[in-house]
Design an enzyme around this catalytic site. Structure first.
Site, PDB file in Angstrom:
ATOM      1  N   HIS A  26      12.344  32.420  35.465  1.00 32.43           N
ATOM      2  CA  HIS A  26      13.009  33.477  34.241  1.00 32.43           C
ATOM      3  C   HIS A  26      11.768  33.869  33.442  1.00 32.43           C
ATOM      4  CE1 HIS A  26      12.640  30.461  31.182  1.00 32.43           C
ATOM      5  NE2 HIS A  26      13.482  29.513  31.792  1.00 32.43           N
TER       6      HIS A  26
HETATM    7  P1  TYD Z   1      17.461  26.483  31.975  1.00 35.96           P
HETATM    8  O1  TYD Z   1      17.155  27.522  31.238  1.00 35.96           O
HETATM    9  O2  TYD Z   1      18.475  26.735  33.255  1.00 35.96           O
HETATM   10  O3  TYD Z   1      16.501  25.754  32.842  1.00 35.96           O
HETATM   11  P2  TYD Z   1      15.016  26.104  33.427  1.00 35.96           P
HETATM   12  O4  TYD Z   1      13.965  26.319  32.309  1.00 35.96           O
HETATM   13  O5  TYD Z   1      14.719  25.356  34.433  1.00 35.96           O
HETATM   14  O6  TYD Z   1      15.446  27.544  33.783  1.00 35.96           O
HETATM   15  O7  TYD Z   1      18.394  25.412  30.931  1.00 35.96           O
HETATM   16  C1  TYD Z   1      19.405  24.466  31.534  1.00 35.96           C
HETATM   17  C2  TYD Z   1      20.496  24.411  30.699  1.00 35.96           C
HETATM   18  O8  TYD Z   1      19.996  24.001  29.399  1.00 35.96           O
HETATM   19  C3  TYD Z   1      21.174  25.793  30.159  1.00 35.96           C
HETATM   20  O9  TYD Z   1      22.639  25.767  30.291  1.00 35.96           O
HETATM   21  C4  TYD Z   1      20.732  25.831  28.672  1.00 35.96           C
HETATM   22  C5  TYD Z   1      20.259  24.834  28.154  1.00 35.96           C
HETATM   23  N1  TYD Z   1      19.277  24.822  27.046  1.00 35.96           N
HETATM   24  C6  TYD Z   1      19.587  24.749  25.801  1.00 35.96           C
HETATM   25  O10 TYD Z   1      20.606  24.619  25.514  1.00 35.96           O
HETATM   26  N2  TYD Z   1      18.507  24.746  25.030  1.00 35.96           N
HETATM   27  C7  TYD Z   1      17.362  24.956  25.375  1.00 35.96           C
HETATM   28  O11 TYD Z   1      16.324  24.857  24.660  1.00 35.96           O
HETATM   29  C8  TYD Z   1      16.917  24.830  26.797  1.00 35.96           C
HETATM   30  C9  TYD Z   1      15.384  25.106  27.307  1.00 35.96           C
HETATM   31  C10 TYD Z   1      17.918  24.875  27.753  1.00 35.96           C
END
Ligand code: TYD
Length: 139
Positions: free
Chosen positions: A53
């Protein structure tokens, strides 16, 4: 508008000691922003990728506290791969770049510092939307 040439490795201080080594990072010193959030990624099964992302506003530092993994950054024109494999290397990723993490070694542990609180609307999760926003200079 950030490009991959704005991504850089910041070498953190190291105090080498027979009792064990120590490194640190402080806001506006080694960290080029004020940390509002920290999160970590661990127990990544072999072959999995994370973090496909871009952020509209959030800047970040990524550290391989243990083990190794690759961070691929992409500005829509160029891509660059950084291998993080030392706990005293912090990768600075400005806002507005697509970034993915892959090739996690067994027991690797990724620590991330962000410049903003978690906000799902700050994420661009669709690569084609990212390319369009980049070419329209929206990010
Ligand atoms: P996600 O953004 O999918 O991870 P990646 O960095 O691999 O794309 O995050 C996984 C889940 O964690 C998503 O449902 C959102 C949650 N999350 C939070 O609640 N707070 C945060 O600071 C982060 C990074 C993720």
């Amino acid at each position: 508008m950030a490009t991959v040439s704005d991504v850089k490795i910041i070498e953190l201080p190291r105090f080498l000691d027979a009792r064990g080594n120590l490194s640190f990072a402080e806001n506006f010193k080694q960290v080029p922003f004020e940390i509002k959030r920290t999160y970590w990624i661990y127990d990544v099964p072999g072959g999995e990728n994370r973090g496909g992302h871009a952020y509209k506003e959030n800047e970040e530092l990524i550290i391989a506290l243990s083990g190794a993994f690759d961070v691929i950054v992409d500005d829509g024109k160029d891509k660059k791969t950084f291998t993080l494999n030392r706990s005293y290397y912090a990768l600075y990723v400005p806002k507005g770049l697509w970034r993915e993490m892959e090739n996690f070694s067994t027991n690797s542990f990724a620590l991330e510092f962000g410049s903003s609180h978690y906000d799902k609307d700050d994420y661009i999760r669709d690569y084609n939307q990212f390319l369009k926003m980049k070419s329209d200079e929206e990010v």
